[in-house]
Design a protein around this motif. Structure first.
Motif, PDB file in Angstrom:
ATOM      1  N   ALA A 193     -22.007 -51.403 -17.249  1.00 17.44           N
ATOM      2  CA  ALA A 193     -21.827 -50.752 -15.950  1.00 17.44           C
ATOM      3  C   ALA A 193     -21.923 -49.232 -16.087  1.00 17.44           C
ATOM      4  CB  ALA A 193     -20.481 -51.151 -15.361  1.00 17.44           C
ATOM      5  N   GLY A 194     -21.326 -48.693 -17.133  1.00 17.80           N
ATOM      6  CA  GLY A 194     -21.359 -47.255 -17.347  1.00 17.80           C
ATOM      7  C   GLY A 194     -22.758 -46.735 -17.612  1.00 17.80           C
ATOM      8  N   ASP A 195     -23.539 -47.483 -18.395  1.00 16.33           N
ATOM      9  CA  ASP A 195     -24.924 -47.077 -18.651  1.00 16.33           C
ATOM     10  C   ASP A 195     -25.734 -47.044 -17.356  1.00 16.33           C
ATOM     11  OD1 ASP A 195     -25.092 -46.548 -21.431  1.00 16.33           O
ATOM     12  OD2 ASP A 195     -25.087 -48.682 -21.879  1.00 16.33           O
ATOM     13  N   ALA A 196     -25.519 -48.038 -16.501  1.00 17.98           N
ATOM     14  CA  ALA A 196     -26.247 -48.075 -15.227  1.00 17.98           C
ATOM     15  C   ALA A 196     -25.895 -46.864 -14.361  1.00 17.98           C
ATOM     16  CB  ALA A 196     -25.935 -49.370 -14.496  1.00 17.98           C
ATOM     17  N   LEU A 197     -24.613 -46.548 -14.283  1.00 12.76           N
ATOM     18  CA  LEU A 197     -24.184 -45.416 -13.460  1.00 12.76           C
ATOM     19  C   LEU A 197     -24.666 -44.099 -14.053  1.00 12.76           C
ATOM     20  CD1 LEU A 197     -22.597 -44.465 -11.014  1.00 12.76           C
ATOM     21  CD2 LEU A 197     -20.514 -44.541 -12.396  1.00 12.76           C
ATOM     22  N   TRP A 198     -24.562 -43.963 -15.367  1.00 15.70           N
ATOM     23  CA  TRP A 198     -25.028 -42.740 -16.024  1.00 15.70           C
ATOM     24  C   TRP A 198     -26.537 -42.590 -15.856  1.00 15.70           C
ATOM     25  CZ3 TRP A 198     -28.208 -41.519 -20.264  1.00 15.70           C
ATOM     26  CH2 TRP A 198     -28.116 -40.197 -20.724  1.00 15.70           C
ATOM     27  N   GLY A 199     -27.273 -43.688 -15.891  1.00 16.46           N
ATOM     28  CA  GLY A 199     -28.717 -43.628 -15.693  1.00 16.46           C
ATOM     29  C   GLY A 199     -29.079 -43.134 -14.306  1.00 16.46           C
TER      30      GLY A 199
END
Length: 539
Positions: free
Chosen positions: A193-199
């Motif tokens: 989830a964090g990778d998606a938001l950071w992306g």
């Protein structure tokens, strides 16, 4: 290539699909014994466990002694203001839910089974408290209905996590269990989830805070602001994709270098999905179809470059929404920032996928350009103490000695199939260790393998198009996609498999099992299938 217009806006499941269906309303004041209405043919009881969590029990007059304990999925622990796309207007609720939906509950009651479920004392990530609540609730049910002989546990999403934990830690209370579309270890789940938001932040709007929220009301405001920004980005991309699917414009909020903006924005969104481990099949886009009537070259381009971007758009929206709400929740519980990508090598993360999805990423030059943005962008740093605390908030050992039945969609964008696979792998290790120990003890009989693993695969092609050739997102989500997207027939097949397992101490197998899941539709038993693991890299 012609322009494409959506028949209506993309369906965003976000957190609304995780919310429970209201079945009954009962008092929330803790009480020593359930308050029952005494009605027939179905008696309904309500009350609260010692932690104040409200519960509901429903028992038919012809109760056969088996009760189904249901654990509901993740509910946000904060209200979501009206006006936020997708699920604005949500109010925190602890209404108990004794089953997946009213139809399934009614069918179970008609067969003589009891149902019970809690609303839990805390919303958000609540595995530890929910487990304790459920253990107490089993005791209350047995005391009230003394003819109870068997208890089976089942649940979805976070409720699937809770169910698996109950089977591992309290097998003496249960005869069988079914964790459905389960969340697994919280750390890799939040990394996805964090990778998606950071992306999204990196490519499309650097003002998205993306975690490390402030304490108190300021942090809540930041999180809600992020939700607005996430859906603004998604809406802008959706409009750009519809207007010009070949080379959609970048949002005005994007601050990537002008040279990078020569790469279609759709390719950046595909990069976000791949680096996060989000499925490339979504509710309405199969990543392989194209509208009828296009020239051959345009058909191929739509199949390999455009359809995958539409799929990424639907799925990334849901993962990013989870990231905002769950990150805010878990940071409060852990005491600081929990997402850290300071050591993540995103080039390694997509090493295999970049060739499979080369056209969607705009070839080697597009892939290289997008990776250069990721490499040059400021990273998120977590609090070591918060990360350590996060790891204590829940994981599974896979060590289960009662029959369990697992089912998930392989294109679930929230609890991806890797969540289920991780538990399958852990159980395989546990079973192998038991077999080694048995041989050392001189026992040549293999231990029973009592884990039944079922998958819900989407069809290879299911995208629908209007007469004008535009993607049609008004149709229901395809089987195997979206979060916990099960039919009543599938729920009932799992319920019947649970009943057999509870009665016989083992899972149904062979032809009878295959016949049952075939009749339910879109359920597959395949020993040779292994879902990709969650894309979690330590460090």
């Amino acid at each position: 290539m012609r322009n494409f217009k959506f028949k209506r806006s993309l369906t965003l499941i976000a957190v609304t699909s995780l919310l429970s269906i209201t079945i009954v309303s009962i008092p929330t004041v803790a009480q020593a014994a359930p308050a029952c209405d005494g009605k027939s043919p179905v008696q309904t009881c309500g009350g609260a466990t010692s932690d104040g969590a409200p519960y509901a029990m429903m028992v038919p007059a012809n109760f056969n002694g088996t009760v189904y304990l249901y654990s509901h999925g993740y509910r946000p622990n904060v209200p979501v203001p009206a006006g936020i796309p997708g699920y604005g207007g949500y109010t925190v609720t602890n209404t108990p839910q004794p089953g997946p939906n009213e139809t399934v509950i009614g069918a179970l009651l008609a067969k003589g089974y009891g149902v019970v479920g809690s609303g839990f004392a805390r919303q958000g990530w609540n595995a530890d408290s929910a487990i304790k609540t459920n253990v107490e609730l089993v005791g209350l049910f047995k005391k009230q209905f003394t003819k109870t002989t068997k208890v089976v546990a089942w649940g979805e999403s976070l409720g699937g996590f809770i169910t698996q934990a109950l089977a591992e830690k309290h097998s003496d209370l249960f005869s069988a269990a079914a964790p459905l579309c389960m969340a697994s270890d919280v750390t890799p789940l939040m990394t996805m989830a964090g990778d998606a938001l950071w992306g999204l932040k990196t490519f499309f709007d650097p003002t998205i805070k993306g975690g490390n929220y402030s304490a108190g009301t300021a942090g809540y405001a930041e999180a809600m602001g992020d939700l607005v920004k996430v859906f603004t980005v998604i809406g802008t991309l959706q409009a750009a994709f519809a207007a010009n699917p070949s080379t959609p414009a970048w949002p005005a909020t994007s601050k990537v270098p002008d040279a990078i903006k020569g790469i279609p924005s759709r390719s950046a969104l595909v990069m976000v999905a791949l680096m996060s481990g989000i499925p490339m099949q979504s509710a309405h886009f199969d990543s392989t179809s194209a509208p009828a009537g296009l020239p051959a070259s345009n058909t191929l381009s739509f199949q390999v470059a455009i359809n995958p971007a539409f799929a990424a758009l639907e799925n990334v929206a849901n993962a990013a929404a989870l990231a905002v709400l769950a990150t805010h929740d878990l940071e409060l519980q852990a005491g600081g920032a929990i997402f850290d990508n300071t050591a993540t090598d995103y080039a390694a993360r997509i090493a295999e996928e970049q060739f499979i999805w080369a056209s969607a990423l705009s070839g080697n030059s597009g892939t290289g350009g997008l990776l250069s943005v990721l490499a040059a962008s400021p990273r998120a740093k977590a609090s070591p103490a918060a990360v350590a605390k996060l790891k204590t908030l829940g994981s599974h050992s896979g060590k289960v000695d009662i029959p369990t039945i697992l089912l998930t969609g392989t294109a679930d964008p929230i609890t991806t199939a890797g969540n289920q696979q991780s538990v399958v792998d852990k159980y395989a290790t546990y079973w192998a260790d038991k077999w080694v120990a048995a041989r050392k003890a001189g026992d040549r009989k293999r231990p029973a393998n009592n884990q039944l693993v079922l998958w819900n695969f989407p069809s290879a092609k299911y995208s629908k198009y209007t007469a004008a050739g535009a993607p049609d997102t008004s149709v229901p989500a395809a089987s195997g996609t979206n979060h916990c997207n099960f039919t009543t027939s599938q729920y009932m097949a799992v319920a019947e498999l649970l009943a057999y397992a509870a009665d016989n101490g083992k899972n149904l197998s062979g032809g009878p099992m295959l016949t049952k899941i075939r009749k339910a539709g879109n359920m597959t038993y395949d020993r040779g299938y292994s879902a990709p693991q969650l894309k979690y890299y330590g460090g």
